[in-house]
Design a protein around this motif. Sequence first.
Motif, PDB file in Angstrom:
ATOM      1  N   UNK A   2       6.389  12.112   2.758  1.00  0.00           N
ATOM      2  CA  UNK A   2       6.724  10.853   3.544  1.00  0.00           C
ATOM      3  C   UNK A   2       5.785   9.561   3.281  1.00  0.00           C
ATOM      4  N   UNK A   3       6.550   8.661   3.355  1.00  0.00           N
ATOM      5  CA  UNK A   3       5.857   7.300   2.939  1.00  0.00           C
ATOM      6  C   UNK A   3       4.250   7.137   3.421  1.00  0.00           C
ATOM      7  N   UNK A   4       4.331   7.356   4.869  1.00  0.00           N
ATOM      8  CA  UNK A   4       3.058   7.571   5.753  1.00  0.00           C
ATOM      9  C   UNK A   4       2.074   8.226   5.046  1.00  0.00           C
ATOM     10  N   UNK A   5       2.703   9.636   4.851  1.00  0.00           N
ATOM     11  CA  UNK A   5       1.450  10.415   4.130  1.00  0.00           C
ATOM     12  C   UNK A   5       0.778  10.164   2.874  1.00  0.00           C
ATOM     13  N   UNK A   6       1.893   9.654   1.907  1.00  0.00           N
ATOM     14  CA  UNK A   6       1.260   8.987   0.793  1.00  0.00           C
ATOM     15  C   UNK A   6       0.454   7.921   0.712  1.00  0.00           C
ATOM     16  N   UNK A   7       0.681   6.787   1.742  1.00  0.00           N
ATOM     17  CA  UNK A   7      -0.256   5.908   1.977  1.00  0.00           C
ATOM     18  C   UNK A   7      -1.651   6.327   2.567  1.00  0.00           C
ATOM     19  N   UNK A   8      -1.424   7.315   3.552  1.00  0.00           N
ATOM     20  CA  UNK A   8      -2.833   7.789   4.091  1.00  0.00           C
ATOM     21  C   UNK A   8      -3.700   8.428   2.553  1.00  0.00           C
ATOM     22  N   UNK A   9      -2.974   9.149   2.045  1.00  0.00           N
ATOM     23  CA  UNK A   9      -3.873   9.856   1.015  1.00  0.00           C
ATOM     24  C   UNK A   9      -4.324   8.880  -0.091  1.00  0.00           C
ATOM     25  N   UNK A  10      -3.679   7.679  -0.667  1.00  0.00           N
ATOM     26  CA  UNK A  10      -4.099   6.913  -1.331  1.00  0.00           C
ATOM     27  C   UNK A  10      -5.196   6.291  -0.668  1.00  0.00           C
ATOM     28  N   UNK A  11      -5.080   5.700   0.623  1.00  0.00           N
ATOM     29  CA  UNK A  11      -6.304   5.220   1.395  1.00  0.00           C
ATOM     30  C   UNK A  11      -7.646   5.908   1.470  1.00  0.00           C
ATOM     31  N   UNK A  12      -7.487   7.383   1.422  1.00  0.00           N
ATOM     32  CA  UNK A  12      -8.613   8.290   1.777  1.00  0.00           C
ATOM     33  C   UNK A  12      -9.226   8.361   0.339  1.00  0.00           C
ATOM     34  N   UNK A  13      -8.556   8.384  -0.885  1.00  0.00           N
ATOM     35  CA  UNK A  13      -9.018   8.812  -2.001  1.00  0.00           C
ATOM     36  C   UNK A  13      -9.668   7.437  -2.642  1.00  0.00           C
ATOM     37  N   UNK A  14      -8.869   6.175  -2.362  1.00  0.00           N
ATOM     38  CA  UNK A  14      -9.229   5.081  -2.873  1.00  0.00           C
ATOM     39  C   UNK A  14      -8.970   4.760  -4.432  1.00  0.00           C
ATOM     40  N   UNK A  15      -7.699   5.641  -4.782  1.00  0.00           N
ATOM     41  CA  UNK A  15      -7.304   5.680  -6.133  1.00  0.00           C
ATOM     42  C   UNK A  15      -6.229   4.297  -6.156  1.00  0.00           C
ATOM     43  N   UNK A  16      -6.140   4.029  -7.366  1.00  0.00           N
ATOM     44  CA  UNK A  16      -5.191   2.891  -7.673  1.00  0.00           C
ATOM     45  C   UNK A  16      -3.653   3.593  -7.943  1.00  0.00           C
ATOM     46  N   UNK A  17      -2.714   3.064  -7.232  1.00  0.00           N
ATOM     47  CA  UNK A  17      -1.273   3.553  -7.684  1.00  0.00           C
ATOM     48  C   UNK A  17      -1.031   3.115  -8.884  1.00  0.00           C
ATOM     49  N   UNK A  18      -0.298   3.635  -9.876  1.00  0.00           N
ATOM     50  CA  UNK A  18       0.106   3.296 -11.166  1.00  0.00           C
ATOM     51  C   UNK A  18       1.037   1.897 -11.359  1.00  0.00           C
TER      52      UNK A  18
END
Length: 285
Positions: free
Chosen positions: A93-109
């Motif tokens: 879900x969107x909230x989980x994907x947002x959380x994962x990117x926030x935690x890893x500090x990766x840039x979304x393509x």
Amino acid sequence: MRLVIVSGRSGSGKSTALAVLEDSGFYCIDNLPAGMLPELAERVLLDAELLRPQVAVSIDARNLPSQLKRFPALLDELRQRNIQCDVLYLDADNATLLKRFSETRRRHPLTDEHRSLAEAIHEEIALLGPIADLADLKIDTTGLNLYQLRDSIRLRLLEKPEPGTAFLIESFGFKRGMPVDADLVFDVRCLPNPYWKAELREYNGLEQPIRDYMAAQSEVEEMFNDLNHYLSKWLPRFAASNRAYVTVAIGCTGGKHRSVYLAERIGQALRTPLRNVQIRHRDLS
């Protein structure tokens, strides 16, 4: 040749899936341009050193949109050449994907100065639609940790005993959410609950005290007979329609007693009329 195509939105677990496949002997390629699928298959088939080639590729939103739109035709071309293709699509879900990117500090393509992370995550739904629509197996990774995702991929993709439809009979607890990737869901919370028996509470549906208790309840036997009759009749129809994977989910409150007992018993019973039957207890931990 066996070809596994891994796709899904960024942050859904594609890198983990490729790692599992690589550990299992697959030659893995990340971020393959979709248009190169036929050429890749041709080169692998011509390689005399690979007697039983197994290849896994990741195709995602880093591809050009024009390439992604061609995916249905490319997949059809591969299958017309009798190449075994499994399309695995991962999502959360969107909230989980947002959380994962926030935690890893990766840039979304897909992010840039004009597109926020939330917008990029949402935009991927349309971009990857041609792949998601043709997925043989979809896994929702929202509530899965790294180890659970690895186990799920091994069970569904790598332990499939032979070609044909793979049926998964899965127990779960409603209090942890219903599995969104299930094809059929049965609610057995109406049955007597061993949880309210103090002497049974700490056991689970695989253990003899719970099995004895459940087997002694007439409602449980009636439920088993009804579900077994229904599934024995209709699951072969799914196989006849060339479905690669079918998930049957059986849920109770906590996913520890009633659903586990029935999923295990029904799964064992279905192994007679069906060939590829797997059993999983999602919340038994």
